[in-house]
Scaffold this motif. Structure first.
Motif, PDB file in Angstrom:
ATOM      1  N   LYS A  97       0.828  -1.282  -0.006  1.00  0.00           N
ATOM      2  CA  LYS A  97       0.002  -0.042  -0.125  1.00  0.00           C
ATOM      3  C   LYS A  97       0.943   1.273  -0.010  1.00  0.00           C
ATOM      4  O   LYS A  97       1.917   1.249   0.687  1.00  0.00           O
ATOM      5  CB  LYS A  97      -1.015   0.040   1.147  1.00  0.00           C
ATOM      6  N   GLY A  98       0.723   2.466  -0.893  1.00  0.00           N
ATOM      7  CA  GLY A  98       1.482   3.432  -0.927  1.00  0.00           C
ATOM      8  C   GLY A  98       2.333   3.514  -1.903  1.00  0.00           C
ATOM      9  O   GLY A  98       2.987   4.485  -2.223  1.00  0.00           O
ATOM     10  N   ARG A  99       2.571   2.308  -2.661  1.00  0.00           N
ATOM     11  CA  ARG A  99       3.640   2.433  -3.838  1.00  0.00           C
ATOM     12  C   ARG A  99       3.084   1.430  -4.701  1.00  0.00           C
ATOM     13  O   ARG A  99       2.185   0.359  -4.622  1.00  0.00           O
ATOM     14  CB  ARG A  99       5.002   1.889  -3.357  1.00  0.00           C
ATOM     15  N   PRO A 100       3.481   1.581  -6.156  1.00  0.00           N
ATOM     16  CA  PRO A 100       3.037   0.785  -6.989  1.00  0.00           C
ATOM     17  C   PRO A 100       3.338  -0.865  -7.023  1.00  0.00           C
ATOM     18  O   PRO A 100       4.571  -0.992  -6.461  1.00  0.00           O
ATOM     19  CB  PRO A 100       3.295   1.224  -8.283  1.00  0.00           C
ATOM     20  N   CYS A 101       2.362  -1.594  -7.273  1.00  0.00           N
ATOM     21  CA  CYS A 101       2.820  -2.879  -7.125  1.00  0.00           C
ATOM     22  C   CYS A 101       2.388  -3.777  -8.433  1.00  0.00           C
ATOM     23  O   CYS A 101       1.338  -3.559  -8.716  1.00  0.00           O
ATOM     24  CB  CYS A 101       2.117  -3.726  -5.952  1.00  0.00           C
ATOM     25  N   LEU A 102       3.270  -4.574  -8.984  1.00  0.00           N
ATOM     26  CA  LEU A 102       3.033  -5.347 -10.210  1.00  0.00           C
ATOM     27  C   LEU A 102       3.196  -6.859 -10.053  1.00  0.00           C
ATOM     28  O   LEU A 102       4.347  -6.936  -9.603  1.00  0.00           O
ATOM     29  CB  LEU A 102       3.897  -4.565 -11.474  1.00  0.00           C
ATOM     30  N   VAL A 103       2.326  -7.429 -10.081  1.00  0.00           N
ATOM     31  CA  VAL A 103       2.598  -8.961 -10.123  1.00  0.00           C
ATOM     32  C   VAL A 103       2.413  -9.625 -11.309  1.00  0.00           C
ATOM     33  O   VAL A 103       1.480  -9.482 -12.363  1.00  0.00           O
ATOM     34  CB  VAL A 103       1.300  -9.726  -9.085  1.00  0.00           C
ATOM     35  N   VAL A 104       3.517 -10.491 -11.324  1.00  0.00           N
ATOM     36  CA  VAL A 104       3.598 -11.275 -12.548  1.00  0.00           C
ATOM     37  C   VAL A 104       3.123 -12.796 -12.297  1.00  0.00           C
ATOM     38  O   VAL A 104       3.706 -13.598 -11.892  1.00  0.00           O
ATOM     39  CB  VAL A 104       5.104 -11.483 -13.145  1.00  0.00           C
ATOM     40  N   THR A 105       1.901 -13.024 -13.020  1.00  0.00           N
ATOM     41  CA  THR A 105       1.504 -14.385 -13.078  1.00  0.00           C
ATOM     42  C   THR A 105       0.427 -14.551 -14.125  1.00  0.00           C
ATOM     43  O   THR A 105      -0.264 -13.425 -14.590  1.00  0.00           O
ATOM     44  CB  THR A 105       0.643 -14.657 -11.759  1.00  0.00           C
ATOM     45  N   ALA A 106      -0.233 -15.850 -14.234  1.00  0.00           N
ATOM     46  CA  ALA A 106      -1.166 -15.842 -15.375  1.00  0.00           C
ATOM     47  C   ALA A 106      -2.402 -16.487 -14.572  1.00  0.00           C
ATOM     48  O   ALA A 106      -3.366 -16.800 -15.242  1.00  0.00           O
ATOM     49  CB  ALA A 106      -0.608 -16.854 -16.340  1.00  0.00           C
ATOM     50  N   ASP A 107      -2.203 -16.854 -13.300  1.00  0.00           N
ATOM     51  CA  ASP A 107      -3.324 -17.288 -12.382  1.00  0.00           C
ATOM     52  C   ASP A 107      -4.223 -16.381 -12.294  1.00  0.00           C
ATOM     53  O   ASP A 107      -4.256 -15.268 -11.626  1.00  0.00           O
ATOM     54  CB  ASP A 107      -2.525 -17.773 -10.960  1.00  0.00           C
ATOM     55  N   ARG A 108      -5.596 -16.839 -12.747  1.00  0.00           N
ATOM     56  CA  ARG A 108      -6.764 -16.113 -12.708  1.00  0.00           C
ATOM     57  C   ARG A 108      -7.253 -15.624 -11.383  1.00  0.00           C
ATOM     58  O   ARG A 108      -7.406 -14.290 -10.952  1.00  0.00           O
ATOM     59  CB  ARG A 108      -7.939 -16.410 -13.460  1.00  0.00           C
ATOM     60  N   GLU A 109      -7.200 -16.522 -10.378  1.00  0.00           N
ATOM     61  CA  GLU A 109      -7.546 -16.445  -8.910  1.00  0.00           C
ATOM     62  C   GLU A 109      -6.759 -15.498  -8.080  1.00  0.00           C
ATOM     63  O   GLU A 109      -6.882 -14.686  -7.470  1.00  0.00           O
ATOM     64  CB  GLU A 109      -7.812 -17.833  -8.246  1.00  0.00           C
ATOM     65  N   LEU A 110      -5.215 -15.716  -8.526  1.00  0.00           N
ATOM     66  CA  LEU A 110      -4.171 -14.968  -7.898  1.00  0.00           C
ATOM     67  C   LEU A 110      -4.509 -13.362  -8.340  1.00  0.00           C
ATOM     68  O   LEU A 110      -4.417 -12.383  -7.640  1.00  0.00           O
ATOM     69  CB  LEU A 110      -2.636 -15.529  -8.226  1.00  0.00           C
ATOM     70  N   ARG A 111      -4.635 -13.085  -9.733  1.00  0.00           N
ATOM     71  CA  ARG A 111      -4.811 -12.038 -10.083  1.00  0.00           C
ATOM     72  C   ARG A 111      -5.901 -11.275  -9.530  1.00  0.00           C
ATOM     73  O   ARG A 111      -5.909 -10.272  -9.271  1.00  0.00           O
ATOM     74  CB  ARG A 111      -5.113 -12.028 -11.715  1.00  0.00           C
ATOM     75  N   ARG A 112      -7.180 -12.044  -9.237  1.00  0.00           N
ATOM     76  CA  ARG A 112      -8.439 -11.397  -8.684  1.00  0.00           C
ATOM     77  C   ARG A 112      -7.825 -10.837  -7.020  1.00  0.00           C
ATOM     78  O   ARG A 112      -8.183  -9.865  -6.789  1.00  0.00           O
ATOM     79  CB  ARG A 112      -9.402 -12.549  -8.728  1.00  0.00           C
ATOM     80  N   ARG A 113      -7.165 -11.841  -6.580  1.00  0.00           N
ATOM     81  CA  ARG A 113      -6.825 -11.354  -5.305  1.00  0.00           C
ATOM     82  C   ARG A 113      -5.878 -10.207  -5.105  1.00  0.00           C
ATOM     83  O   ARG A 113      -6.112  -9.299  -4.329  1.00  0.00           O
ATOM     84  CB  ARG A 113      -6.002 -12.727  -4.391  1.00  0.00           C
ATOM     85  N   VAL A 114      -4.869 -10.230  -5.797  1.00  0.00           N
ATOM     86  CA  VAL A 114      -3.931  -9.085  -5.761  1.00  0.00           C
ATOM     87  C   VAL A 114      -4.597  -7.639  -6.316  1.00  0.00           C
ATOM     88  O   VAL A 114      -4.302  -6.615  -5.793  1.00  0.00           O
ATOM     89  CB  VAL A 114      -2.410  -9.495  -6.416  1.00  0.00           C
ATOM     90  N   GLU A 115      -5.427  -7.964  -7.470  1.00  0.00           N
ATOM     91  CA  GLU A 115      -5.975  -6.693  -7.885  1.00  0.00           C
ATOM     92  C   GLU A 115      -7.052  -5.932  -6.971  1.00  0.00           C
ATOM     93  O   GLU A 115      -6.908  -4.926  -6.796  1.00  0.00           O
ATOM     94  CB  GLU A 115      -6.642  -7.002  -9.192  1.00  0.00           C
ATOM     95  N   ALA A 116      -7.598  -6.867  -5.916  1.00  0.00           N
ATOM     96  CA  ALA A 116      -8.266  -6.484  -5.034  1.00  0.00           C
ATOM     97  C   ALA A 116      -7.540  -5.690  -4.016  1.00  0.00           C
ATOM     98  O   ALA A 116      -8.068  -4.722  -3.022  1.00  0.00           O
ATOM     99  CB  ALA A 116      -9.131  -7.684  -4.156  1.00  0.00           C
ATOM    100  N   GLU A 117      -6.165  -5.928  -3.880  1.00  0.00           N
ATOM    101  CA  GLU A 117      -5.422  -5.147  -2.954  1.00  0.00           C
ATOM    102  C   GLU A 117      -4.533  -4.083  -3.362  1.00  0.00           C
ATOM    103  O   GLU A 117      -3.673  -3.366  -2.928  1.00  0.00           O
ATOM    104  CB  GLU A 117      -4.291  -6.229  -2.375  1.00  0.00           C
TER     105      GLU A 117
END
Length: 132
Positions: A97-117
């Protein structure tokens, strides 16, 4: 006069198992070796050129299972998941929080979880480009 605080570098969190598993190159015979090759590629080339944030990135490679024991190197911090790698990645995104975060993954559920953050996501190809 107060010196300016330098801006925080964007955080790049790489789902090691997902990225390594996206290329059928025999990684399953040597998971640790495959994770080390990914770590070295990240250290040499950094984050994606076409990502949503300008680099340079603070890079964190998350490993789990047979890839445990991979050491950090200058430019890439390796974090071992003691349980689920996805849970550790989501935790890292939550604490960014407070800084840009980029996650590298193709896992749809993980994408949903981290985008919610509040994190953004890109696929494995963004860091698997051929060496220049």
């Amino acid at each position: 006069m107060h010196p300016e605080t330098p801006p925080l570098r964007p955080l790049l969190v790489v789902d090691g198992a997902n990225v390594v598993g996206s290329v059928p190159d025999g990684w399953w015979r040597d998971r640790r070796g495959a994770a080390e090759r990914l770590r070295d590629r990240l250290a040499a080339h950094g984050g994606p050129d076409d990502g949503p944030f300008a680099g340079p990135y603070e890079i964190v490679l998350v490993v789990e299972g047979g890839a445990r024991g991979v050491a950090s190197v200058p430019g890439v911090r390796v974090e071992e998941a003691h349980g689920s790698g996805d849970d550790l990645i989501a935790e890292l995104a939550r604490h960014a929080k407070g800084r840009p975060c980029l996650v590298v993954t193709a896992d749809r559920e993980l994408r949903r979880r981290v985008e919610a953050e509040g994190a953004r996501c890109v696929g494995p190809r963004s860091v698997l480009r051929p060496p220049s």
